[in-house]
Enzyme design. Structure first.
Site, PDB file in Angstrom:
ATOM      1  N   GLY A 181       0.792  -1.244   0.000  1.00  0.00           N
ATOM      2  CA  GLY A 181       0.000   0.000   0.000  1.00  0.00           C
ATOM      3  C   GLY A 181       0.812   1.275   0.000  1.00  0.00           C
ATOM      4  N   LYS A 193      -6.493  11.035   6.652  1.00  0.00           N
ATOM      5  CA  LYS A 193      -7.924  11.335   6.515  1.00  0.00           C
ATOM      6  C   LYS A 193      -8.743  10.716   7.652  1.00  0.00           C
ATOM      7  CE  LYS A 193      -6.370  13.472   3.533  1.00  0.00           C
ATOM      8  NZ  LYS A 193      -4.982  13.513   3.103  1.00  0.00           N
ATOM      9  N   GLY A 321       6.593  24.329   7.388  1.00  0.00           N
ATOM     10  CA  GLY A 321       6.085  24.049   6.037  1.00  0.00           C
ATOM     11  C   GLY A 321       4.580  24.226   5.989  1.00  0.00           C
ATOM     12  N   GLY A 322       4.148  25.245   5.258  1.00  0.00           N
ATOM     13  CA  GLY A 322       2.705  25.535   5.166  1.00  0.00           C
ATOM     14  C   GLY A 322       2.106  25.014   3.881  1.00  0.00           C
ATOM     15  N   ILE A 324       0.303  21.480   1.757  1.00  0.00           N
ATOM     16  CA  ILE A 324      -0.915  20.711   2.025  1.00  0.00           C
ATOM     17  C   ILE A 324      -0.733  19.753   3.203  1.00  0.00           C
ATOM     18  CG2 ILE A 324      -2.468  18.952   1.080  1.00  0.00           C
ATOM     19  CD1 ILE A 324      -2.229  20.250  -1.630  1.00  0.00           C
ATOM     20  N   ILE A 325       0.333  18.957   3.179  1.00  0.00           N
ATOM     21  CA  ILE A 325       0.486  17.941   4.230  1.00  0.00           C
ATOM     22  C   ILE A 325       0.659  18.604   5.599  1.00  0.00           C
ATOM     23  CG2 ILE A 325       1.953  16.048   5.085  1.00  0.00           C
ATOM     24  CD1 ILE A 325       2.464  15.279   2.150  1.00  0.00           C
ATOM     25  N   HIS A 584     -31.081  19.638  -5.043  1.00  0.00           N
ATOM     26  CA  HIS A 584     -31.201  20.746  -4.091  1.00  0.00           C
ATOM     27  C   HIS A 584     -31.688  20.204  -2.745  1.00  0.00           C
ATOM     28  CE1 HIS A 584     -32.136  24.745  -2.556  1.00  0.00           C
ATOM     29  NE2 HIS A 584     -33.294  24.251  -2.134  1.00  0.00           N
TER      30      HIS A 584
END
Ligand code: FAD
Length: 615
Positions: A181, A193, A321-322, A324-325, A584
């Protein structure tokens, strides 16, 4: 003694006259036997025609656009005498040749399978068959032999291995860790996640107070939390193990490195085995980049892998570090109760992402985090008893500060230098990336590469898509990587997602575009969720109205971006999107509303200057 020889078009099956679409040699070129001379294309397939002999090309007798049939001369070659010819057949870089026989499917070379009924339409010309590409034979003096060896079992590798096996190939999958994986399933997308879902519950419960429902502060059992994450990971990685077995994929655990263009040695604690292959797919991925000056021997300094262990919740966490991770992990620890500081070298968070999207995220996290320092560098860090003492360089940051833990999230480094690529003749650049063509082929024709190791964007869905292409090409299918766009998502709170053209890129490249942006403050669903901090924008061609790009910020932006990605792939225009009836009340309506803004037909907002186009 040299002699000249005319090389004719060989038997190309049922085709009468086939068009030359590419001439691959010129007079004066030195060619080896099996080097491709021309590419032919019929309405069914394209095929490269290899030279049966080596030598110097004296004359090229065809040109692009000519229609040729069996027996027509392609080139005249001056061949060397027999002794010299033999030496020209000495080991050489195997080229991705095609054989004319294979094009007919009449004489399938060992180790390949003819393109079958289940070719995907999206990557192939409709109904095509690709000539089976001949592969060099696997050496016979190895412990295991296979048609396709896949190095690395991340999302790229396992997908490639499974697809190749489903297409009838004999596959060996090599993985250094016990669990299949790769980064994604074990220490990346999936565990992060799982934690982000917990974070969403915690912050959602906090927000419920605004609607009159109060929960007490959460009690967090880190062992149980980690156990939940481990359970999710185990289910998925266990599933991969079973599916490898069901498909007859041989999994060999150990550190693999090439020892020749057709074999890999796999070293484990128990033994070293050699695996001979006809084709290989390198899917060795990437690892966290590290800042060398930090005290890495102290467990309070972590990469994302360490942070995903959540063995304690630090009172004060510094995220270096700004991107995504880093921001996703900041989001998790903030919800769990840490005071988070983010330090980013560039002048804004998530560099490269459109500022209007990032601004919405920034507004929310600024109000929750202890500090966000941009244009700031960490120059030194020392492990001290009371914490990690960090020295900053930047206008807004203090000179030094002490944190309980430091998460370093400054990018990912490809593993290209750790696989013995030299022994196979595969070129790896200085940074560790391997260049590939649209068929995922490296400079060595029978060796493919996919996923993080071939470059940006380093995303799992890019790796899986490339894995399928590589496997299908190995099986002789006419597949190529031709995706128009690869969506990106930051699963922060709110999520930020984009696909296709961004405004940043359009401005840099001088591309004309128009923009329609729908604020979620006008979405009934977003308001009902207490989340009006979102926006959906579409970028489109001012002339054709075709959707060029999209950016979405807000909860579930990562799910919503798929519709815009499909629109781009299908060449849809804003009217197509606006006239598609969306359910909707949903957040997905925001995509249609943005399209209606572009069209001038929106009624859920009052825009005095909007065009009055009829539907
Ligand atoms: P990898 O997943 O890196 O797998 C490579 C495999 O090869 C590994 O198992 C490794 O052990 C093995 N290997 C390497 N060298 C050898 C060798 N010599 N011998 C044997 N085996 C070897 N992407 C997304 O799309 N969405 C997300 O939400 C997301 N979240 C992320 C969160 C985090 C914290 C991190 C770190 C990454 C995230 N990513 C995400 C990125 C994603 O994980 C990668 O893009 C993806 O895993 C790349 O897949 P790959 O197949 O190229 O390689």
């Amino acid at each position: 003694m040299s002699q000249t020889k005319d090389i004719p078009v060989p038997d190309i099956g049922d085709f009468d006259k086939v068009e030359v679409i590419e001439v691959l040699v010129s007079p004066g070129d030195t060619i080896a036997p099996e080097d491709s001379l021309i590419t032919l294309e019929s309405d069914k397939a394209s095929m490269e025609i290899p030279s049966p002999a080596g030598g110097t090309v004296k004359e090229v007798r065809v040109q692009v656009g000519d229609k040729v049939a069996q027996g027509d001369t392609i080139v005249t070659v001056e061949t060397a005498d027999k002794g010299a010819a033999a030496s020209s057949e000495a080991p050489q870089e195997p080229a991705p040749e095609s054989t004319a026989e294979a094009a007919t499917g009449s004489d399938e070379p060992a180790g390949t399978s003819v393109a079958g009924a289940d070719q995907p339409a999206h990557r192939e010309s409709a109904g095509d068959q690709q000539p089976v590409q001949a592969s060099p034979a696997a050496p016979s003096d190895t412990d295991i032999q296979c048609q396709v060896l896949v190095l690395g079992s991340g999302p790229g590798g396992y997908t490639a291995a499974f697809r190749a096996a489903d297409l009838g190939l004999n596959v060996v999958l090599v993985e250094r860790y016990d669990s299949l994986g790769g980064v994604c399933l074990n220490v990346g997308c999936i565990p992060s996640k799982a934690y982000l879902h917990t974070a969403e519950i915690i912050t959602g419960a906090e927000r419920a107070a605004e609607h009159g429902v109060e929960f007490g502060s959460p009690t967090i059992d880190t062992d149980k939390l980690r156990g939940f994450k481990d359970g999710v990971v185990d289910k998925l990685t266990g599933g991969l193990k079973s599916m490898a077995k069901q498909r007859g994929v041989t999994v060999v655990h150990g550190d693999g490195h090439f020892v020749s263009p057709n074999s890999v040695a796999v070293e484990s604690n128990e033994a070293t085995q050699t695996v001979g292959f006809e084709r290989a797919i390198i899917a060795a991925g990437s690892e966290s980049a590290k800042i060398p000056a930090l005290p890495w021997d102290d467990e309070r300094v972590m990469t994302s892998t360490g942070a995903l262990e959540v063995d304690e919740i630090p009172k004060r966490l510094l995220v270096i570090g700004g991107g995504i991770i880093g921001l996703e992990m900041a989001c998790v620890y903030d919800a769990l109760g840490s005071k988070v500081t983010v330090c980013e070298l560039a002048d804004g968070l998530m560099p490269g992402t459109d500022r209007d999207l990032v601004k919405i995220l920034e507004k929310r996290i600024k109000s929750r985090y202890e500090a966000i320092y941009t244009q700031t560098k960490v120059t030194q860090a020392d492990a001290q008893k009371q914490g990690i003492k960090v020295r900053f360089e930047g206008d807004k940051a203090p000179e030094t500060d002490v944190f309980d833990r430091v998460l370093v999230s400054v990018g990912r480094a490809p593993n290209g230098h750790n696989i013995g690529a030299d022994a196979a003749g595969v070129t790896v650049d200085e940074r560790g990336f391997i260049a590939v063509d649209e068929f995922q082929r490296t400079n060595v024709g029978h060796i493919h590469a996919i996923g993080d190791i071939v470059g940006q964007p380093m995303l799992a869905h890019k790796a899986t898509h490339e894995g399928k292409v590589a496997a299908e090409v190995c099986a002789g299918h006419k597949s190529a990587f031709d995706a128009r766009t690869i969506p990106s998502v930051a699963y922060t709170d709110p999520e930020v997602a984009w696909t296709g053209l961004t405004e940043t890129e359009a401005k840099e490249r001088g591309i004309a575009y128009e923009k329609a942006s729908f604020p979620w403050a006008a979405s009934g669903r977003a308001l009902g969720m207490g989340r009006d901090d979102g926006a959906t924008k579409l970028l489109y061609d001012p002339e054709t109205q075709q959707v060029l790009g999209a950016g979405i910020v807000g909860p579930h932006a990562g799910d919503l971006i798929a519709e815009a990605t499909l629109a781009i792939e299908m060449g849809a225009d804003v009217q197509d999107v606006g006239l598609t009836i969306h359910p909707h009340p949903t957040l997905s309506e925001s995509v249609a509303f943005a399209a209606e803004i572009a069209e001038g037909t929106i009624t859920d907002l009052y825009l005095p200057k909007q065009r009055k186009r009829s539907r």
